[in-house]
Design an enzyme around this catalytic site. Structure first.
Site, PDB file in Angstrom:
ATOM      1  N   GLU A   8       0.826  -1.208   0.000  1.00 22.45           N
ATOM      2  CA  GLU A   8       0.000   0.000   0.000  1.00 22.45           C
ATOM      3  C   GLU A   8       0.864   1.264   0.000  1.00 22.45           C
ATOM      4  O   GLU A   8       0.590   2.207  -0.721  1.00 22.45           O
ATOM      5  CB  GLU A   8      -0.930   0.024   1.221  1.00 22.45           C
ATOM      6  CG  GLU A   8      -2.195  -0.784   1.045  1.00 22.45           C
ATOM      7  CD  GLU A   8      -3.079  -0.256  -0.079  1.00 22.45           C
ATOM      8  OE1 GLU A   8      -3.028   0.933  -0.402  1.00 22.45           O
ATOM      9  OE2 GLU A   8      -3.816  -1.074  -0.647  1.00 22.45           O
TER      10      GLU A   8
ATOM     11  N   TYR B 193      -6.386   7.311   3.777  1.00 19.46           N
ATOM     12  CA  TYR B 193      -6.632   6.284   2.758  1.00 19.46           C
ATOM     13  C   TYR B 193      -5.859   5.001   3.072  1.00 19.46           C
ATOM     14  O   TYR B 193      -6.423   3.897   3.060  1.00 19.46           O
ATOM     15  CB  TYR B 193      -6.238   6.795   1.357  1.00 19.46           C
ATOM     16  CG  TYR B 193      -6.067   5.631   0.406  1.00 19.46           C
ATOM     17  CD1 TYR B 193      -7.174   5.014  -0.147  1.00 19.46           C
ATOM     18  CD2 TYR B 193      -4.804   5.105   0.148  1.00 19.46           C
ATOM     19  CE1 TYR B 193      -7.032   3.899  -0.958  1.00 19.46           C
ATOM     20  CE2 TYR B 193      -4.651   3.995  -0.661  1.00 19.46           C
ATOM     21  CZ  TYR B 193      -5.764   3.404  -1.210  1.00 19.46           C
ATOM     22  OH  TYR B 193      -5.626   2.285  -1.994  1.00 19.46           O
TER      23      TYR B 193
ATOM     24  N   ASP C 202      -9.963   6.414  -2.693  1.00 21.17           N
ATOM     25  CA  ASP C 202      -8.818   6.829  -3.512  1.00 21.17           C
ATOM     26  C   ASP C 202      -9.300   7.736  -4.653  1.00 21.17           C
ATOM     27  O   ASP C 202     -10.491   8.049  -4.761  1.00 21.17           O
ATOM     28  CB  ASP C 202      -8.027   5.608  -4.015  1.00 21.17           C
ATOM     29  CG  ASP C 202      -8.738   4.878  -5.149  1.00 21.17           C
ATOM     30  OD1 ASP C 202      -9.917   5.186  -5.436  1.00 21.17           O
ATOM     31  OD2 ASP C 202      -8.103   4.001  -5.761  1.00 21.17           O
TER      32      ASP C 202
ATOM     33  N   CYS D 192     -14.898   3.821 -15.228  1.00 18.53           N
ATOM     34  CA  CYS D 192     -15.167   5.253 -15.067  1.00 18.53           C
ATOM     35  C   CYS D 192     -13.837   6.012 -15.065  1.00 18.53           C
ATOM     36  O   CYS D 192     -13.466   6.670 -14.100  1.00 18.53           O
ATOM     37  CB  CYS D 192     -15.931   5.488 -13.767  1.00 18.53           C
ATOM     38  SG  CYS D 192     -16.622   7.145 -13.636  1.00 18.53           S
TER      39      CYS D 192
ATOM     40  N   CYS E 105     -19.368   4.456 -20.214  1.00 15.78           N
ATOM     41  CA  CYS E 105     -20.675   4.461 -19.543  1.00 15.78           C
ATOM     42  C   CYS E 105     -21.583   3.347 -20.051  1.00 15.78           C
ATOM     43  O   CYS E 105     -22.394   2.803 -19.289  1.00 15.78           O
ATOM     44  CB  CYS E 105     -21.339   5.819 -19.722  1.00 15.78           C
ATOM     45  SG  CYS E 105     -20.370   7.177 -18.999  1.00 15.78           S
TER      46      CYS E 105
ATOM     47  N   CYS F 121     -21.148   0.356 -17.907  1.00 19.98           N
ATOM     48  CA  CYS F 121     -21.115   0.593 -16.463  1.00 19.98           C
ATOM     49  C   CYS F 121     -22.410   0.135 -15.782  1.00 19.98           C
ATOM     50  O   CYS F 121     -23.510   0.504 -16.217  1.00 19.98           O
ATOM     51  CB  CYS F 121     -20.901   2.088 -16.202  1.00 19.98           C
ATOM     52  SG  CYS F 121     -20.860   2.476 -14.438  1.00 19.98           S
TER      53      CYS F 121
ATOM     54  N   CYS G  77     -26.610   7.126 -12.607  1.00 17.93           N
ATOM     55  CA  CYS G  77     -25.508   8.086 -12.606  1.00 17.93           C
ATOM     56  C   CYS G  77     -26.015   9.499 -12.911  1.00 17.93           C
ATOM     57  O   CYS G  77     -26.526   9.774 -14.001  1.00 17.93           O
ATOM     58  CB  CYS G  77     -24.459   7.670 -13.641  1.00 17.93           C
ATOM     59  SG  CYS G  77     -23.071   8.811 -13.694  1.00 17.93           S
TER      60      CYS G  77
END
Ligand code: SF4
Length: 264
Positions: A5, A88, A106, A166, A173, A176, A182
């Site tokens: 990380e 985060y 994030d 995205c 889209c 998605c 959305c």
């Protein structure tokens, strides 16, 4: 988990794999790293960039040995208090390593939520308290939230949706699963109208100069050698910038400037 990380905070994952594997072979636990000098961590960091992260990781390992029995703490507040851990990173470790429920917010997730809920193409430059609160609502941080998703699954799904579908420039889209919900699509995909978005310069910056200087010192250190300071500075065209960057590296604890030269 912690090492990957921290390494992936500002470096693409593909570049992290090799150094991460070597790092974990050397230091499989916080205790193994904590007994090493900080310079060993900087040397092993290689060319991942933003090398202060190596020092913070070393400090975090020492803190885990001192306060947590040499283990990564399974507590969100304790994780957030570790050197180098932002909100985060703490949430990602808490969620992925321990199955804890915390919003893993994030850049990619921020973009998805801004489009789905706020009908804007991009979120503001930095995450607001409101964004964190909303991300917490999505992952069901409140006790007993009905239908709350499994936290690690939600975290990886939302991050991957932002990274692969995205995307910043060409959101797909039509593919998605959130398209019908959305707000940005519903509003006709209006273009971003906020302040100019930051682009990261590299060539000629102090960041590049620091990286070049540190790389020379690191390679010499691998042979047990110090680098003569004036020769090191002569390797960068702008002498004032090189001096400033070397002073900065020393002030950050990334190099030591002594009578025999510059070392890690
Ligand atoms: S429909 Fe388009 S803009 Fe909305 S979340 Fe999905 S990919 Fe992003």
């Amino acid at each position: 988990m912690v090492v990957s990380e921290i390494m992936a905070q500002q470096t693409p994952v593909a570049r992290v794999v090799g150094p991460w594997t070597t790092w974990m072979d050397h230091w499989p636990s916080p205790g193994h790293l904590a007994v090493e000098p900080p310079g060993a961590a900087v040397a092993a960091w290689g060319r991942l960039g933003y090398p202060r992260r190596a020092l913070r990781l070393h400090e975090a390992a020492s803190r885990m040995v001192e306060r947590h029995g040499g283990e990564v703490p399974a507590d969100l507040a304790a994780l957030e208090s570790l050197p180098g851990f932002g909100r985060y990173t703490a949430a990602a470790v808490f969620s992925f390593a321990f199955g804890g429920r915390a919003p893993v917010l994030d850049t990619n997730v921020r973009r998805v939520l801004a489009r789905v809920e706020d009908a804007v193409e991009f979120p503001p430059t930095s995450a607001s308290a409101g964004e964190w609160r909303r991300a917490g609502e999505w992952v069901g941080v409140l006790e007993g939230t009905p239908g709350a998703p499994e936290p690690a699954l939600w975290a990886v799904a939302s991050m991957e949706l932002g990274a692969l579908v995205c995307t910043a420039r060409t959101p797909a889209c039509a593919l998605c699963p959130l398209q019908s919900d959305c707000a940005w699509v519903g509003a006709g995909r209006p273009r971003y109208a906020g302040p100019p978005r930051r682009t990261q310069a590299w060539h000629g910056t102090d960041r590049q100069c620091r990286g070049v200087l540190l790389d020379v010192v690191r390679r010499a250190d691998a042979d047990g050698l110090a680098v003569d300071a004036s020769r090191l500075l002569a390797g960068w065209a702008d002498a004032d910038q090189a001096r400033r960057c070397l002073d900065g590296l020393a002030a950050d604890g990334l190099v030591r400037v002594g009578p025999d030269g510059v070392r890690l």
